[in-house]
Design a protein around this motif. Structure first.
Motif, PDB file in Angstrom:
ATOM      1  N   ASP A   5      -1.586   9.137  -2.753  1.00 50.35           N
ATOM      2  CA  ASP A   5      -0.800   9.676  -1.646  1.00 50.35           C
ATOM      3  C   ASP A   5      -1.335  11.051  -1.305  1.00 50.35           C
ATOM      4  O   ASP A   5      -1.627  11.834  -2.205  1.00 50.35           O
ATOM      5  CB  ASP A   5       0.689   9.757  -1.991  1.00 50.35           C
ATOM      6  CG  ASP A   5       1.545   9.840  -0.742  1.00 50.35           C
ATOM      7  OD1 ASP A   5       1.423  10.830   0.005  1.00 50.35           O
ATOM      8  OD2 ASP A   5       2.337   8.909  -0.502  1.00 50.35           O
ATOM      9  N   ASP A   6      -1.474  11.342  -0.025  1.00 52.96           N
ATOM     10  CA  ASP A   6      -2.024  12.624   0.399  1.00 52.96           C
ATOM     11  C   ASP A   6      -1.016  13.760   0.323  1.00 52.96           C
ATOM     12  O   ASP A   6      -1.390  14.921   0.361  1.00 52.96           O
ATOM     13  CB  ASP A   6      -2.585  12.512   1.818  1.00 52.96           C
ATOM     14  CG  ASP A   6      -1.518  12.140   2.832  1.00 52.96           C
ATOM     15  OD1 ASP A   6      -1.343  12.892   3.802  1.00 52.96           O
ATOM     16  OD2 ASP A   6      -0.871  11.094   2.668  1.00 52.96           O
ATOM     17  N   GLU A   7       0.266  13.463   0.185  1.00 49.92           N
ATOM     18  CA  GLU A   7       1.289  14.499   0.105  1.00 49.92           C
ATOM     19  C   GLU A   7       1.615  14.796  -1.361  1.00 49.92           C
ATOM     20  O   GLU A   7       2.104  13.916  -2.080  1.00 49.92           O
ATOM     21  CB  GLU A   7       2.544  14.062   0.849  1.00 49.92           C
ATOM     22  CG  GLU A   7       2.326  13.913   2.333  1.00 49.92           C
ATOM     23  CD  GLU A   7       3.597  13.552   3.074  1.00 49.92           C
ATOM     24  OE1 GLU A   7       4.683  14.016   2.666  1.00 49.92           O
ATOM     25  OE2 GLU A   7       3.499  12.798   4.051  1.00 49.92           O
ATOM     26  N   SER A   8       1.370  16.013  -1.769  1.00 50.68           N
ATOM     27  CA  SER A   8       1.548  16.408  -3.176  1.00 50.68           C
ATOM     28  C   SER A   8       2.960  16.129  -3.686  1.00 50.68           C
ATOM     29  O   SER A   8       3.131  15.621  -4.794  1.00 50.68           O
ATOM     30  CB  SER A   8       1.240  17.895  -3.363  1.00 50.68           C
ATOM     31  OG  SER A   8      -0.100  18.149  -3.085  1.00 50.68           O
ATOM     32  N   VAL A  28      -4.132  10.317  -7.489  1.00 55.61           N
ATOM     33  CA  VAL A  28      -5.166  10.937  -6.665  1.00 55.61           C
ATOM     34  C   VAL A  28      -4.606  11.137  -5.262  1.00 55.61           C
ATOM     35  O   VAL A  28      -3.665  10.445  -4.857  1.00 55.61           O
ATOM     36  CB  VAL A  28      -6.474  10.111  -6.612  1.00 55.61           C
ATOM     37  CG1 VAL A  28      -7.122  10.035  -7.984  1.00 55.61           C
ATOM     38  CG2 VAL A  28      -6.237   8.724  -6.051  1.00 55.61           C
ATOM     39  N   ARG A  29      -5.210  12.085  -4.527  1.00 52.58           N
ATOM     40  CA  ARG A  29      -4.680  12.432  -3.211  1.00 52.58           C
ATOM     41  C   ARG A  29      -5.416  11.786  -2.051  1.00 52.58           C
ATOM     42  O   ARG A  29      -4.972  11.884  -0.904  1.00 52.58           O
ATOM     43  CB  ARG A  29      -4.697  13.946  -3.041  1.00 52.58           C
ATOM     44  CG  ARG A  29      -3.739  14.604  -4.033  1.00 52.58           C
ATOM     45  CD  ARG A  29      -3.442  16.021  -3.701  1.00 52.58           C
ATOM     46  NE  ARG A  29      -2.857  16.085  -2.362  1.00 52.58           N
ATOM     47  CZ  ARG A  29      -2.911  17.171  -1.608  1.00 52.58           C
ATOM     48  NH1 ARG A  29      -3.497  18.241  -2.038  1.00 52.58           N
ATOM     49  NH2 ARG A  29      -2.367  17.174  -0.410  1.00 52.58           N
ATOM     50  N   PRO A  54      -4.746  10.761   5.998  1.00 54.39           N
ATOM     51  CA  PRO A  54      -5.933  11.189   6.750  1.00 54.39           C
ATOM     52  C   PRO A  54      -7.202  10.687   6.063  1.00 54.39           C
ATOM     53  O   PRO A  54      -7.209  10.422   4.858  1.00 54.39           O
ATOM     54  CB  PRO A  54      -5.849  12.719   6.701  1.00 54.39           C
ATOM     55  CG  PRO A  54      -4.968  13.030   5.548  1.00 54.39           C
ATOM     56  CD  PRO A  54      -4.059  11.864   5.357  1.00 54.39           C
ATOM     57  N   GLY A  55      -8.241  10.540   6.837  1.00 55.61           N
ATOM     58  CA  GLY A  55      -9.493  10.029   6.272  1.00 55.61           C
ATOM     59  C   GLY A  55      -9.360   8.541   6.009  1.00 55.61           C
ATOM     60  O   GLY A  55      -9.015   7.770   6.903  1.00 55.61           O
ATOM     61  N   LEU A  56      -9.605   8.148   4.793  1.00 53.58           N
ATOM     62  CA  LEU A  56      -9.521   6.742   4.404  1.00 53.58           C
ATOM     63  C   LEU A  56      -8.048   6.372   4.237  1.00 53.58           C
ATOM     64  O   LEU A  56      -7.408   6.758   3.268  1.00 53.58           O
ATOM     65  CB  LEU A  56     -10.277   6.546   3.076  1.00 53.58           C
ATOM     66  CG  LEU A  56     -10.521   5.130   2.614  1.00 53.58           C
ATOM     67  CD1 LEU A  56     -11.466   4.404   3.562  1.00 53.58           C
ATOM     68  CD2 LEU A  56     -11.105   5.139   1.218  1.00 53.58           C
ATOM     69  N   ASP A  57      -7.490   5.646   5.210  1.00 58.05           N
ATOM     70  CA  ASP A  57      -6.067   5.315   5.138  1.00 58.05           C
ATOM     71  C   ASP A  57      -5.834   4.127   4.202  1.00 58.05           C
ATOM     72  O   ASP A  57      -6.779   3.551   3.653  1.00 58.05           O
ATOM     73  CB  ASP A  57      -5.483   5.065   6.524  1.00 58.05           C
ATOM     74  CG  ASP A  57      -6.005   3.804   7.208  1.00 58.05           C
ATOM     75  OD1 ASP A  57      -6.583   2.928   6.537  1.00 58.05           O
ATOM     76  OD2 ASP A  57      -5.817   3.687   8.431  1.00 58.05           O
ATOM     77  N   GLY A  58      -4.568   3.781   4.015  1.00 57.30           N
ATOM     78  CA  GLY A  58      -4.220   2.712   3.083  1.00 57.30           C
ATOM     79  C   GLY A  58      -4.870   1.379   3.405  1.00 57.30           C
ATOM     80  O   GLY A  58      -5.326   0.665   2.519  1.00 57.30           O
ATOM     81  N   MET A  59      -4.928   1.028   4.673  1.00 60.55           N
ATOM     82  CA  MET A  59      -5.525  -0.235   5.097  1.00 60.55           C
ATOM     83  C   MET A  59      -7.013  -0.277   4.751  1.00 60.55           C
ATOM     84  O   MET A  59      -7.510  -1.250   4.185  1.00 60.55           O
ATOM     85  CB  MET A  59      -5.334  -0.413   6.607  1.00 60.55           C
ATOM     86  CG  MET A  59      -5.919  -1.680   7.133  1.00 60.55           C
ATOM     87  SD  MET A  59      -4.864  -3.042   6.677  1.00 60.55           S
ATOM     88  CE  MET A  59      -5.025  -4.027   8.121  1.00 60.55           C
ATOM     89  N   GLU A  60      -7.729   0.788   5.066  1.00 58.16           N
ATOM     90  CA  GLU A  60      -9.161   0.858   4.761  1.00 58.16           C
ATOM     91  C   GLU A  60      -9.392   0.882   3.249  1.00 58.16           C
ATOM     92  O   GLU A  60     -10.329   0.267   2.749  1.00 58.16           O
ATOM     93  CB  GLU A  60      -9.781   2.098   5.409  1.00 58.16           C
ATOM     94  CG  GLU A  60      -9.769   2.052   6.919  1.00 58.16           C
ATOM     95  CD  GLU A  60     -10.065   3.402   7.549  1.00 58.16           C
ATOM     96  OE1 GLU A  60     -10.027   4.431   6.849  1.00 58.16           O
ATOM     97  OE2 GLU A  60     -10.315   3.426   8.758  1.00 58.16           O
TER      98      GLU A  60
END
Length: 125
Positions: A5-8, A28-29, A54-60
């Protein structure tokens, strides 16, 4: 398990929920960090990932993880309705919609791990 998850704050909270339920959790973020861990041979029994990052999202992330580990169970955490289409891709992909209760998260992860164990057992007859 690998939690992405990108949110800490979300990463810490979900990690605490799952660790409190007895799961071994690596966090991992980014999707890229997750891919690097898996490519390095980290043993993971389930992937729990945010859908919108952002960047590599969950689907990718799921698409690339499937190339390395086709049978890895995945739980997608999302507030987006379109994430639910992921469940139609494979029986070992589940989506939990935000907001959810801690017990629901733990149950979903446990069910994915149990189902994966059932698929690995030889059929008897």
């Amino acid at each position: 398990m690998l939690l992405v998850d990108d949110e800490s704050e979300v990463l810490v909270t979900l990690g605490s929920f799952l660790k409190g339920a007895g799961f071994l959790v690596r966090t991992v973020r980014t999707g890229d960090e997750a891919l690097a861990m898996l490519a390095a041979g980290e043993a993971v029994d389930v992937l729990v990932t945010d859908y919108a990052m952002p960047g590599l999202d969950g689907m990718e992330l799921i698409t690339q993880v499937r190339q390395m580990h086709a049978d890895l169970p995945v739980l997608v955490v999302s507030g987006y309705a379109e994430a639910e289409r992921l469940e139609r891709q494979a029986s070992n992909i589940r989506v939990i919609r935000k907001p959810f209760r801690r017990v629901a998260l733990v149950q979903e992860v446990g069910a994915l791990i149990a189902a994966a164990g059932d698929r690995k057992r030889p059929a008897t007859g």
